[in-house]
Scaffold this motif. Structure first.
Motif, PDB file in Angstrom:
ATOM      1  N   THR A  51       0.838  -1.186   0.000  1.00  0.00           N
ATOM      2  CA  THR A  51       0.000   0.000   0.000  1.00  0.00           C
ATOM      3  C   THR A  51       0.879   1.244   0.000  1.00  0.00           C
ATOM      4  OG1 THR A  51      -1.766  -1.132   1.216  1.00  0.00           O
ATOM      5  CG2 THR A  51      -1.760   1.276   1.273  1.00  0.00           C
ATOM      6  N   LEU A  52       0.621   2.114  -0.940  1.00  0.00           N
ATOM      7  CA  LEU A  52       1.391   3.349  -1.073  1.00  0.00           C
ATOM      8  C   LEU A  52       0.652   4.484  -0.382  1.00  0.00           C
ATOM      9  CD1 LEU A  52       2.184   2.891  -4.852  1.00  0.00           C
ATOM     10  CD2 LEU A  52       3.737   2.438  -2.942  1.00  0.00           C
ATOM     11  N   ARG A  53       1.400   5.474   0.055  1.00  0.00           N
ATOM     12  CA  ARG A  53       0.798   6.606   0.755  1.00  0.00           C
ATOM     13  C   ARG A  53       1.029   7.899  -0.009  1.00  0.00           C
ATOM     14  NH1 ARG A  53       1.777   6.152   7.331  1.00  0.00           N
ATOM     15  NH2 ARG A  53       0.387   4.372   7.665  1.00  0.00           N
ATOM     16  N   VAL A  79      -7.765   5.315  -6.674  1.00  0.00           N
ATOM     17  CA  VAL A  79      -6.698   4.507  -7.272  1.00  0.00           C
ATOM     18  C   VAL A  79      -6.369   3.360  -6.327  1.00  0.00           C
ATOM     19  CG1 VAL A  79      -4.300   4.501  -8.078  1.00  0.00           C
ATOM     20  CG2 VAL A  79      -5.770   6.477  -8.518  1.00  0.00           C
ATOM     21  N   GLU A  80      -6.540   2.150  -6.795  1.00  0.00           N
ATOM     22  CA  GLU A  80      -6.318   0.963  -5.966  1.00  0.00           C
ATOM     23  C   GLU A  80      -4.869   0.890  -5.498  1.00  0.00           C
ATOM     24  OE1 GLU A  80      -6.894  -3.912  -6.233  1.00  0.00           O
ATOM     25  OE2 GLU A  80      -7.342  -2.631  -7.954  1.00  0.00           O
ATOM     26  N   GLY A  81      -4.701   0.563  -4.225  1.00  0.00           N
ATOM     27  CA  GLY A  81      -3.370   0.390  -3.664  1.00  0.00           C
ATOM     28  C   GLY A  81      -2.739   1.657  -3.133  1.00  0.00           C
ATOM     29  N   VAL A  82      -3.493   2.780  -3.161  1.00  0.00           N
ATOM     30  CA  VAL A  82      -2.963   4.052  -2.672  1.00  0.00           C
ATOM     31  C   VAL A  82      -3.815   4.543  -1.507  1.00  0.00           C
ATOM     32  CG1 VAL A  82      -2.431   6.459  -3.207  1.00  0.00           C
ATOM     33  CG2 VAL A  82      -2.022   4.674  -4.919  1.00  0.00           C
ATOM     34  N   GLU A  83      -3.172   4.790  -0.395  1.00  0.00           N
ATOM     35  CA  GLU A  83      -3.826   5.347   0.789  1.00  0.00           C
ATOM     36  C   GLU A  83      -3.568   6.848   0.836  1.00  0.00           C
ATOM     37  OE1 GLU A  83      -3.314   5.288   5.686  1.00  0.00           O
ATOM     38  OE2 GLU A  83      -2.256   3.831   4.427  1.00  0.00           O
ATOM     39  N   VAL A  84      -4.612   7.625   1.093  1.00  0.00           N
ATOM     40  CA  VAL A  84      -4.486   9.082   1.141  1.00  0.00           C
ATOM     41  C   VAL A  84      -4.420   9.543   2.589  1.00  0.00           C
ATOM     42  CG1 VAL A  84      -5.496  11.282   0.462  1.00  0.00           C
ATOM     43  CG2 VAL A  84      -5.801   9.271  -0.990  1.00  0.00           C
TER      44      VAL A  84
END
Length: 253
Positions: A51-53, A79-84
């Protein structure tokens, strides 16, 4: 420059709502172009394996920049796989001064960033701020000035970064506020990611007044009573999605 999101606050302003309007409908051709190509970047990203931030760090006195920040977060969150991670920078003005400037209370749901070192956790950062004489507001500059320890060890080097802004008038710094901020990224070794004309036909719409530029999303605040339009919110949402896809692609490379 002028009032509102520009240089001189107005006593006539009405505090904007703390909530953000719903994302514009895809049926609005003027607000959401059908040829925006961020999907190609997103599909090329692939799976990064973690998971990217994406941090969205902003300063907003009257709520205009915060509205863009929330909409950018909505776009990035798609966007899947991205944490805000949504954060505001510390206020440098006293409560007494803010009261005289008729600035509304800040929404506690969006916390102040605990420390500049938190940016080390980010895989990418979008910074949002209003203009002051064609450059970023002092509150955001104070935050950048506090990142010396990160600069010394180049902890942010290689991370992508971008900007979105608010100005009081059409000639008040929609481009200069962003490009004068690029120096902050350069000294940290960060990668500046503009949106260019990836918003497609929406970038060429001349039917409505709209903030934003190839540098990033933007809003015209006027005397403070004007709220972000559907087109401005749509551009902010696009920037969030575009940046998240870029972060994902960079991580996969």
């Amino acid at each position: 420059m002028g009032k509102g999101g520009g240089c001189v606050p107005s006593k006539k302003r009405q505090p904007p709502a703390t909530t953000v309007a719903a994302a514009p409908s895809s049926s609005s051709a003027a607000a959401v172009p059908r040829d925006a190509p961020e999907e190609a970047l997103d599909s090329a990203a692939g799976e990064s394996g973690r998971t990217l931030r994406l941090y969205i760090v902003f300063y907003s006195m009257y709520g205009h920049v915060e509205a863009l920040a929330r909409q950018a977060a909505a776009g990035a969150g798609a966007v899947e796989g991205v944490e805000v991670v949504l954060r505001r920078v510390p206020e440098t003005l006293s409560p007494e001064v803010l009261e005289k400037m008729q600035a509304p209370a800040k929404d506690p749901a969006v916390p102040v960033i605990a420390a500049p070192a938190d940016l080390e956790e980010a895989d990418g950062v979008l910074f949002g701020f209003p203009t002051r004489y064609g450059a970023m507001a002092a509150q955001m500059k104070a935050f950048f000035d506090s990142t010396g320890s990160l600069w010394e060890k180049q902890r942010l080097a290689g991370k992508p970064g971008g900007f979105f802004v608010s100005t009081g008038t059409q000639g008040g710094g929609q481009e200069t506020t962003a490009w004068t901020a690029i120096t902050q990224l350069v000294h940290h070794g960060m990668l500046f990611v503009p949106i260019g004309y990836t918003f497609g036909s929406g970038m060429f719409n001349m039917d409505d007044i709209r903030g934003g530029s190839p540098y990033g999303a933007g809003v015209f605040a006027g005397d403070g009573s004007r709220q972000p339009s559907e087109a401005e919110l749509a551009l902010a949402e696009h920037q969030g999605k575009y940046m998240a896809a870029f972060v994902k692609k960079l991580a996969q490379a």
